[in-house]
Design a protein around this motif. Sequence first.
Motif, short mmCIF file in Angstrom:
data_model
loop_
_atom_site.label_atom_id
_atom_site.label_comp_id
_atom_site.label_asym_id
_atom_site.label_seq_id
_atom_site.Cartn_x
_atom_site.Cartn_y
_atom_site.Cartn_z
N SER A 44 -85.18 -3.31 -4.06
CA SER A 44 -85.78 -4.64 -4.25
C SER A 44 -87.02 -4.49 -5.10
CB SER A 44 -86.17 -5.25 -2.89
OG SER A 44 -85.00 -5.51 -2.14
N THR A 100 -82.95 -8.28 -5.52
CA THR A 100 -82.48 -7.18 -4.69
C THR A 100 -81.14 -6.77 -5.26
OG1 THR A 100 -83.63 -8.00 -2.73
CG2 THR A 100 -81.78 -6.50 -2.36
N THR A 119 -78.92 -10.00 -5.51
CA THR A 119 -79.28 -11.26 -4.89
C THR A 119 -80.62 -11.69 -5.47
OG1 THR A 119 -78.15 -10.62 -2.86
CG2 THR A 119 -79.68 -12.48 -2.71
N ASP A 122 -83.64 -17.02 -5.14
CA ASP A 122 -83.13 -18.32 -4.68
C ASP A 122 -81.84 -18.19 -3.85
OD1 ASP A 122 -81.13 -17.82 -6.55
OD2 ASP A 122 -81.70 -19.45 -7.90
N GLY A 123 -81.41 -16.95 -3.61
CA GLY A 123 -80.22 -16.73 -2.78
C GLY A 123 -78.93 -16.56 -3.56
N ARG A 124 -78.94 -16.84 -4.85
CA ARG A 124 -77.71 -16.66 -5.65
C ARG A 124 -77.32 -15.19 -5.68
NH1 ARG A 124 -78.35 -18.11 -11.33
NH2 ARG A 124 -80.55 -17.73 -10.92
N VAL A 125 -76.03 -14.93 -5.56
CA VAL A 125 -75.52 -13.57 -5.62
C VAL A 125 -74.80 -13.38 -6.94
CG1 VAL A 125 -73.96 -11.89 -4.56
CG2 VAL A 125 -75.28 -13.45 -3.11
#
Length: 134
Positions: A44, A100, A119, A122-125
Amino acid sequence: MSRIFRYLIVPALSLCGALLAASVTATAHHSFAPFDLTMEKTISGTVSRFEWTNPHSWIWVDVPNGKGGVDSWAVEGMSPNYLARRGWSKTTLKPGEKVTIVVRPLKSGENGGMFVRATLADGRVLTQTGQPTD
């Protein structure tokens, strides 16, 4: 016989040799040998640059270390052509963005690896797999 050998056989053998050499080079280029494919490591940090270049894209991430500084990680990805067909662009990752990333680490233990997934804050993978979008 000498003319046939000089004008037909020598060029044919030369062409075969060149094709063999090119195939060995292409195979070596696509080797996964530097990476430990049995392991995944999660890092990260902050994207320092995203290189949208051939033959492979590169993500450079500054990862905080236990000494109060940062370590620069080089993460190798697929080619821009491959990624673009799966929805990526040269602006998918921006310098300063928190990320990350899961990598297949280098066997040498150096700070780097082969991209598996990321990741964003904003949480998008992000993945490199899946069907082309075009």
